[in-house]
Design a protein around this motif. Sequence first.
Motif, mmCIF file in Angstrom:
data_model
loop_
_atom_site.group_PDB
_atom_site.id
_atom_site.type_symbol
_atom_site.label_atom_id
_atom_site.label_comp_id
_atom_site.label_asym_id
_atom_site.label_seq_id
_atom_site.Cartn_x
_atom_site.Cartn_y
_atom_site.Cartn_z
ATOM 1 N N THR A 11 0.993 -1.026 0.029
ATOM 2 C CA THR A 11 0.021 0.008 0.008
ATOM 3 C C THR A 11 1.009 1.263 0.063
ATOM 4 O O THR A 11 0.749 1.987 -0.849
ATOM 5 C CB THR A 11 -1.042 -0.071 1.287
ATOM 6 O OG1 THR A 11 -1.779 -0.903 1.326
ATOM 7 C CG2 THR A 11 -1.735 1.382 1.273
ATOM 8 N N LEU A 12 1.807 1.229 0.777
ATOM 9 C CA LEU A 12 2.813 2.552 0.818
ATOM 10 C C LEU A 12 3.494 2.659 -0.381
ATOM 11 O O LEU A 12 3.894 3.824 -0.838
ATOM 12 C CB LEU A 12 3.523 2.307 2.306
ATOM 13 C CG LEU A 12 4.424 3.518 2.550
ATOM 14 C CD1 LEU A 12 3.593 4.729 2.834
ATOM 15 C CD2 LEU A 12 5.425 3.269 3.708
ATOM 16 N N ALA A 13 3.981 1.494 -0.856
ATOM 17 C CA ALA A 13 4.563 1.262 -2.101
ATOM 18 C C ALA A 13 4.131 2.191 -3.374
ATOM 19 O O ALA A 13 4.807 2.799 -4.141
ATOM 20 C CB ALA A 13 5.037 0.088 -2.484
ATOM 21 N N ALA B 299 3.957 6.507 -6.947
ATOM 22 C CA ALA B 299 3.465 7.333 -7.764
ATOM 23 C C ALA B 299 3.983 8.588 -7.652
ATOM 24 O O ALA B 299 4.182 9.575 -8.510
ATOM 25 C CB ALA B 299 1.964 7.536 -7.440
ATOM 26 N N ASN B 300 4.204 8.925 -6.330
ATOM 27 C CA ASN B 300 4.832 10.638 -6.139
ATOM 28 C C ASN B 300 6.328 10.575 -6.602
ATOM 29 O O ASN B 300 6.678 11.725 -7.336
ATOM 30 C CB ASN B 300 4.635 10.603 -4.685
ATOM 31 C CG ASN B 300 3.325 11.250 -4.061
ATOM 32 O OD1 ASN B 300 3.469 12.454 -3.978
ATOM 33 N ND2 ASN B 300 2.648 10.247 -3.852
ATOM 34 N N LEU C 275 0.861 15.544 -9.829
ATOM 35 C CA LEU C 275 1.696 15.498 -8.588
ATOM 36 C C LEU C 275 0.624 15.689 -7.351
ATOM 37 O O LEU C 275 1.061 15.198 -6.159
ATOM 38 C CB LEU C 275 2.740 16.596 -8.418
ATOM 39 C CG LEU C 275 3.744 16.771 -7.423
ATOM 40 C CD1 LEU C 275 4.397 15.327 -7.380
ATOM 41 C CD2 LEU C 275 4.805 17.752 -7.262
ATOM 42 N N THR C 276 -0.437 16.587 -7.579
ATOM 43 C CA THR C 276 -1.328 16.819 -6.431
ATOM 44 C C THR C 276 -2.041 15.513 -6.251
ATOM 45 O O THR C 276 -2.262 15.001 -5.317
ATOM 46 C CB THR C 276 -2.004 17.966 -6.705
ATOM 47 O OG1 THR C 276 -1.320 19.130 -6.815
ATOM 48 C CG2 THR C 276 -3.163 18.145 -5.615
ATOM 49 N N ALA C 277 -2.295 15.078 -7.276
ATOM 50 C CA ALA C 277 -3.283 13.608 -7.297
ATOM 51 C C ALA C 277 -2.518 12.563 -6.652
ATOM 52 O O ALA C 277 -2.821 11.865 -5.924
ATOM 53 C CB ALA C 277 -3.555 13.385 -8.665
ATOM 54 N N ALA C 278 -0.924 12.564 -7.207
ATOM 55 C CA ALA C 278 -0.023 11.509 -6.607
ATOM 56 C C ALA C 278 0.045 11.593 -4.949
ATOM 57 O O ALA C 278 0.002 10.616 -4.309
ATOM 58 C CB ALA C 278 1.164 11.413 -7.241
ATOM 59 N N GLY D 46 8.803 1.204 -3.696
ATOM 60 C CA GLY D 46 8.158 2.187 -4.351
ATOM 61 C C GLY D 46 9.050 2.822 -5.517
ATOM 62 O O GLY D 46 8.582 3.230 -6.576
ATOM 63 N N LEU D 47 10.454 2.545 -5.232
ATOM 64 C CA LEU D 47 11.426 3.048 -6.324
ATOM 65 C C LEU D 47 11.382 2.183 -7.439
ATOM 66 O O LEU D 47 11.307 2.670 -8.673
ATOM 67 C CB LEU D 47 12.979 2.975 -5.665
ATOM 68 C CG LEU D 47 13.187 4.092 -4.751
ATOM 69 C CD1 LEU D 47 14.549 4.031 -4.088
ATOM 70 C CD2 LEU D 47 12.974 5.401 -5.391
#
Length: 801
Positions: free
Chosen positions: A25-27, A32-33, A272-275, A333-334
Motif C-alpha cells: 500500500t505504501l509502495a 506514484a509520487n 503531482l497533487t493527485a499522487a 516504491g522506487l
Amino acid sequence: MLAELRYTIRSLRRNPGFAVVAVLTLALGIGANTAIFSGVNALLLGPMPYSHPEQLVGIWEDASVMGFPRNTPAPANYVDWRRMNHVFSDLAALRFHVVNLTGGGHPELVMGRGVTANFFDVLGAHPMLGRSFTGQEDSSGAKVAVIGYSLWQRRFGGSREVIGQTLRMNDQAYTVIGVMPAGFAYPDRSVEFWDPAHFDAKDLARRSSHFLNVVARLKAGVTVAQAQADMSGIAAQLARQYPDTNRSLGAVVLPLRDQLVGDTRTGLLLLLTAAGFVLLIACANVANLLLIRGAARKRELAVRAAVGASRPQLIRQLAMESLVIGAAGALLGLVFASAGMSALQILIPQALVNSTTLSMSVPLLAFATSVSLVSSLVFGLVPALHSSRVDLNEALKQGGRAFTGSSNFLRKAFVVSQVAIALVLVAGAGLLIQTLANLRAVKLGFPPDHLLTMLTPLSPQVYNSDPKILSYMDRVVDQVDKIPGVRGAGFASDLPFTSIGDTNGFRIENRPASPDDNFNDALYREVSSNYLQVLGVHLASGRLIDSRDGVTQPLSVVINETFAHQFWPHENPVGARLRFSSRTTVTPWRTIVGVIADVKERGLTLDMKPAIYVPSAQVQQPSPDYLIVRTALDPVSLTSAIRSAISSVDPEQPVSAIRTMDDYAELEIRNRAHQMDVFALFAALALFLASLGIYGVLAYSVTQRRREIGVRIALGARTTNVTGLILKQGMLLTLIGLTVGSLLAAGSMGAMRSLLFGVSPLDPVVFSAGIAMLLLASLVACLVPALSASRVDPMLTLKDD
C-alpha cells in the motif's frame, strides 16, 4: 536500537499478511509520487541545453485584438525592441525555413531556422564541431549552415571531417561550418539546421508582416516582471508612433522554460497533487492497519509495560515498526517509480525531448527518502501514541477487549478521509474523461476519415515560376487520381490543425474606410481547384472553388460562415467583393463565389476566425505545401503508391509528415489523453485503497463484535438484520466521506479549469457519476464483512466466550 530493529523484524515476520499489505500500500503511494516528481523535477527544475537558461525569455506580440495573444513579431518591431529596451543583454531573431535536401542520399524534407548571427551567443550554446556564424555571413546571406546532431549522423555518418563539406538544400550548395551537440534543440527537436537569416533593409522595415520568433537574454539582476514592464512601455510607444500597424499591439515576455513546457506544467502539477492524495490515502490505510494491529497487541504491550518498559520505549518500538514499513515501502516504491517513469516519458513536450530524460537521480532518491520518512511519521505517529497508552488492569484480564472507543473513532476518521480524497480524484478523472469526449465530438466541418496528408513544399530555386508550380500540381493530382482506391487529391498551403495563423488583412468593397480596417484579419489558405471537394466541406451558399477559377478567369474567393456572419450578418455575401490589404501595392478585387461551413483550421480548442480560401491558380508564387488524398481504402495502405506518383513527376521532390487526418485530430488531444490516463490510474488506486480501508475497518469490527452478533442471532435476529447492521455502519462512513469530499472538491476543482473543455469544474453529471462509483465500491467492500457477520454461529461464539 539494533535490538529493537531485530524485535520489529521478528514481529513483522510473525504477521506476514499485515506486513505485505502495509508495504504494498505504501509502495504504491511512494512510487506514484516519485515517478511524477521525476517529471516535475526534469521539466520544471532540470537542466536545459543553454547557458543560464533562467535568464532566457521568448518575446511575442500581444495581438489579442486579432485572436493571437502570442503572435510572431514583425521584423521592424524586433529592430525597435532591440534598440529601445533597457532589460536585455541581447535579442536574437529566427525565421521559419524548410528545405528539400538532395544529393548524397534519398531526397528528404528538412526543417530549419534562419537565425541572426548572435543567436547561439544569446542562447549560450555552441557547436561541438566547427563554429557558428559571423555577422558578415549573416548580412551577406552566405550559404553556410550549422547542422544538428541527428542530421550529422544521418547524412555524414558522424564523421568528424564534416566541416567544410556541402549539403544540397533547395538546389543550392550550403557549406557545413558547425555541428551542434546531441542534446541541443531550438525551438524544438524537429529543427535540424540553422543558417543565416539575412534580413535586408526591406525586410527590417516590414511592420505589417509577422513571422519571426524572438529569444532574448535578461541582464543580470533583471526579473521577468521588470522586462515585461519595459516591453509594455515600448509597445505603447510604438503604438503611438505607428498607429496603422501597431495600434492595440502589446508585447509578452515569457520565460523560455515556460514557453517550451507549455500546458504540460499545469498537467504535471495536477498529477503531482493527485499522487500526493494517493499517498495520503495509503498512509491512512497503513495507519488503520497499525491501529488494528496495536489493538490486537494490547496484551503484549501491557506485559512489556508490566516488566518495566516505559511509554517512550513503547512509542520508540512502535515507531521503529513504522520506519521499517516505510523503508520497505520506499524501496519497492522506487521499483514502481522506475517502471512508471518509462510511461511518463510521453508527457515531455517535443521541444525538450532530446534534453530531458526521466531517470533515477540523486534528487529523486532524496525525494523518495524524504517521502518515506514523512509518510512513516504521518501513518505511524498517531497509532504509536494511541497504542502506547496501556491500561494494565484491563489489558491483562483474560478476554479483555482490545477494541476501545478512541481507536474506533480514529479508524473511522481515517476511512472518512480516504473516501473524501478518493471522491476528489474520481471526480477529477471524470472531468478529464468528459473533456476528451467533448474534444472528440467537436465538429471539424469535414469528414476526417479516409484522408491521407503529406508535406510537399517545393524548392523555390527549382520551381521559380508560377507556370512550373501549377504544372507540377496538375501533374501530381493527375497521377495520384489514377491510383486504384483514390477518390480525389488536392493541394493547399495549410491543412486543418497545421497552423493557427497564416492570416491576411482585407478590405471589403463599398464599406466606409475606418481605422479598424487595419485589424481586419482572416485565415488565408491557397487551395487547388478540387481541394475543398476532396476535404469534404459543407457548402452553405454559392459554389466551391473549381476549374472555373483558373489563371485567366475572374479572381474569386470562398469564405467561411464565421466571415459571412461577422461582416454580412443579414445578407448573402455571394457576389460581394474584397481585396487583400497591402500598403505597397494595390491588390485587385476578388468576388466571393461561395460560403462554406466553418472548418476547424486552428484545431479543436481555439475560437473560430474568419477564413478565406483562394484559388492557387490566381496567386503569385502559390504554395502547394500539403497534398491531401481521399481514399476508398485504408489511407496508409496507399502511401507507397502516392510516393511513387509524386516521384514520377519529380524524382527529387521529398515527401514527409505522412499521416492521416484522424492522426492530426488525435495529436491535438494526445497530451491531454496521456495526462488523463495517469490521473485516471491514480483515481483507480484511490478508489481501491479507500474500498480496502472500509473493508478493513468493518472486517475488524465484525471480529471484535462476534460475541454481540452471536447474542443478537441467539435472541432471534434475522440474517438480514445482522447484514444490514454492518452495511449501515460502512455506508454511513462512506456518506460522511462523500459529504466532506464534495466540499473539498468544490473548493479545489477550479485548479483544473485550464485543462477542461466543454465541461464545468463542478459538473453535476460528472460528480453524480463519481459519487455513484464510490457508493458502489463501498457497497462491495461492505458486503464481505456483512456476509461474514451473518454467518456467525452463536453456539460456538458463546461457548468460546
